[in-house]
Design a protein around this motif. Sequence first.
Motif, PDB file in Angstrom:
ATOM      1  N   UNK A 400       0.844  -1.189   0.000  1.00  0.00           N
ATOM      2  CA  UNK A 400       0.000   0.000   0.000  1.00  0.00           C
ATOM      3  C   UNK A 400       0.882   1.243   0.000  1.00  0.00           C
ATOM      4  N   UNK A 401       0.301   2.348  -0.414  1.00  0.00           N
ATOM      5  CA  UNK A 401       1.006   3.613  -0.361  1.00  0.00           C
ATOM      6  C   UNK A 401       1.022   4.084   1.092  1.00  0.00           C
ATOM      7  N   UNK A 402       2.210   4.121   1.710  1.00  0.00           N
ATOM      8  CA  UNK A 402       2.328   4.463   3.122  1.00  0.00           C
ATOM      9  C   UNK A 402       2.756   5.922   3.340  1.00  0.00           C
ATOM     10  N   UNK A 403       2.554   6.761   2.342  1.00  0.00           N
ATOM     11  CA  UNK A 403       3.015   8.145   2.440  1.00  0.00           C
ATOM     12  C   UNK A 403       2.403   8.866   3.632  1.00  0.00           C
ATOM     13  N   UNK A 404       1.082   8.761   3.791  1.00  0.00           N
ATOM     14  CA  UNK A 404       0.415   9.459   4.886  1.00  0.00           C
ATOM     15  C   UNK A 404       0.834   8.913   6.242  1.00  0.00           C
ATOM     16  N   UNK A 405       0.949   7.567   6.318  1.00  0.00           N
ATOM     17  CA  UNK A 405       1.366   6.972   7.584  1.00  0.00           C
ATOM     18  C   UNK A 405       2.786   7.399   7.950  1.00  0.00           C
ATOM     19  N   UNK A 406       3.677   7.458   6.936  1.00  0.00           N
ATOM     20  CA  UNK A 406       5.057   7.876   7.211  1.00  0.00           C
ATOM     21  C   UNK A 406       5.104   9.321   7.720  1.00  0.00           C
ATOM     22  N   UNK A 407       4.298  10.188   7.125  1.00  0.00           N
ATOM     23  CA  UNK A 407       4.262  11.583   7.556  1.00  0.00           C
ATOM     24  C   UNK A 407       3.748  11.684   8.990  1.00  0.00           C
ATOM     25  N   UNK A 408       2.747  10.876   9.310  1.00  0.00           N
ATOM     26  CA  UNK A 408       2.193  10.890  10.663  1.00  0.00           C
ATOM     27  C   UNK A 408       3.220  10.417  11.679  1.00  0.00           C
ATOM     28  N   UNK A 409       3.964   9.341  11.342  1.00  0.00           N
ATOM     29  CA  UNK A 409       4.964   8.825  12.266  1.00  0.00           C
ATOM     30  C   UNK A 409       6.125   9.798  12.441  1.00  0.00           C
ATOM     31  N   UNK A 410       6.442  10.581  11.414  1.00  0.00           N
ATOM     32  CA  UNK A 410       7.485  11.602  11.548  1.00  0.00           C
ATOM     33  C   UNK A 410       7.049  12.662  12.550  1.00  0.00           C
ATOM     34  N   UNK A 411       5.783  13.018  12.531  1.00  0.00           N
ATOM     35  CA  UNK A 411       5.275  13.998  13.482  1.00  0.00           C
ATOM     36  C   UNK A 411       5.266  13.422  14.900  1.00  0.00           C
ATOM     37  N   UNK A 412       5.001  12.111  15.005  1.00  0.00           N
ATOM     38  CA  UNK A 412       5.066  11.461  16.298  1.00  0.00           C
ATOM     39  C   UNK A 412       6.500  11.512  16.827  1.00  0.00           C
TER      40      UNK A 412
END
Length: 425
Positions: A400-412
Motif C-alpha cells: 500500500x502507499x504508506x506516504x500518509x502513515x510515514x508523515x504521521x509517524x514523523x510527526x510522532x
Amino acid sequence: MTKRRDRGSGGIYQRASDGKWVAAITLPSDPITGTRRRKVVTAASKTEAQRKAGELRKSLEESGDLLTKSPTVAQWMHTWLTTITPDRLKPSTQEEYESKVRLYIVPRIGKKRLEKVTPTMVAGIYQWMTTSTDAYVPGLGLSSTTALQVHAILTKSLTDAKRRGQVTRNVAELVDPPQKAATERDPLTADEAIRFLKVNAADPYVARYALGLMTGCRQGEALGLTCDNVQIDRDDDGEIVGGLVTLAWNLQRVKWRHGCPSKRPCGRKRAAECPQRHMEVEEGPDAKREDGALWRLRPKTKMSYREVPLPKMLATILDRVKGDRSTGLMFTEGGKAIDPRRDWGTWKAWLERAELPPVSVHAMRHTTSTLLYAMGVDEQTRMAILGHSSATTTRGYTHRDLTLERAAMKRMEDALSQALPEIGG
C-alpha cells in the motif's frame, strides 16, 4: 403394538400410534441438570428413518453436539461456545466469553428456554450486575463496562441463534445497552510519555514501550514481533533513515482444556492436570508454540495484520535490539518469549519509577491515538496505523502507499524527540 427394533438398528423403532418410524440419537448431557438428552426425528419409512439417523450421527461427530427443538439458554451457549466461536475468536477472547457466560448469563437465565427469554430478563442481568452490593435488592456491584461486555456477548450469541432458526428475534437488540463508565484515568499525555521514556531510557527493554507508544501496537503484537518483520532502511552511506514493522503475530497464553468425557470426568480441578488435557490450537502456519503455554498466533482479522512505518529514531532503537538477528522474537528474556503478565508488571513498575499515575498497558494505544489526533492526523490514517476494526482503508492489497502513515509517524517522532536519543544509548 410398537414393533421391537431389529438388532443393530440403533434407536430406530415404529410408533404404534401413527405407524411412523422414529430415530433417536443420544446427545451430551444437559450442561445445567446433567440429565440425558436426545435428538428425535420421524419418517414414513424405516429406510428414511435410518438415513436421517445417519445424518444426525455424522453431524454429531462433526460438531460435538446437536440442538434439540427448544434448547435452554445454557444449552445454546454451550453449543455456541464449542462449535461457533472457536473459529472466530482468539483463545484469550474465547476464555473471556466463556467466563462471562458462566458467571453472569447462565446464573440468571440459563434454565430459560431460548425462545422464552424476554427483554425484561436481559435488562435484569445488567441491573443485577451493576447494582450496589449494599442496595435493598443487592447485586454484584460491577462496573457498567463489564455489563456492556456481557451485552455484546449475549447479542452476538442470539444473532447466531436467529440465523440458525432457534429464535425469531434477538431480544438483546431490544434492550438499551449499559452506558460505558468513564475511564478512571486518561491515557498518558505527550509530556508524560516523554517522562516515562527518559526516566527508563537506560534499560534496553524500553524499546518495547517506545514501539507501543509510537505505533499503538497491542501488547501481544509487540511481544509477538519477530526479527524478520522488522525492516531497517538505510541510505547509500549506511545511515538509518527509517524502517517498517509488519504486525503479523500475537503472543498469547493458551490454557489447557479438559479432554476427559463429561460422563467420566478425571476429577481434577485444573485442566492442566487432566490426563487427557489438550489445547485448542495446533502447531501450524498460523500458530507457533514459543514456550510452555505461550503461543504466537496470527491475528483473527485482516485489519489487525498491518504494516506501520518507523521514523528514523524508532528504527535506530529497534536496530539496536535486533542486532544481526534475522529470526526469532524481537523482545526476549534469556532467549525465551516474555510473558504478557511480566511485561505488565514491568510497565507498572516503570510508571512508579517515573512517578506517573497507574494506567494499563493497553492505555498506550489510547495515548498513540490521542497524540495523533492532537497532531491533526486524519481519521483514516490513524485507523491504518492502529489497525482498528472500523478502519475504512482498503486492506486487500499486499503493498500500500504508506506516504500518509510515514508523515504521521514523523510527526510522532518530533513530539517525543526529547526522549528518543537517550533510549538504549
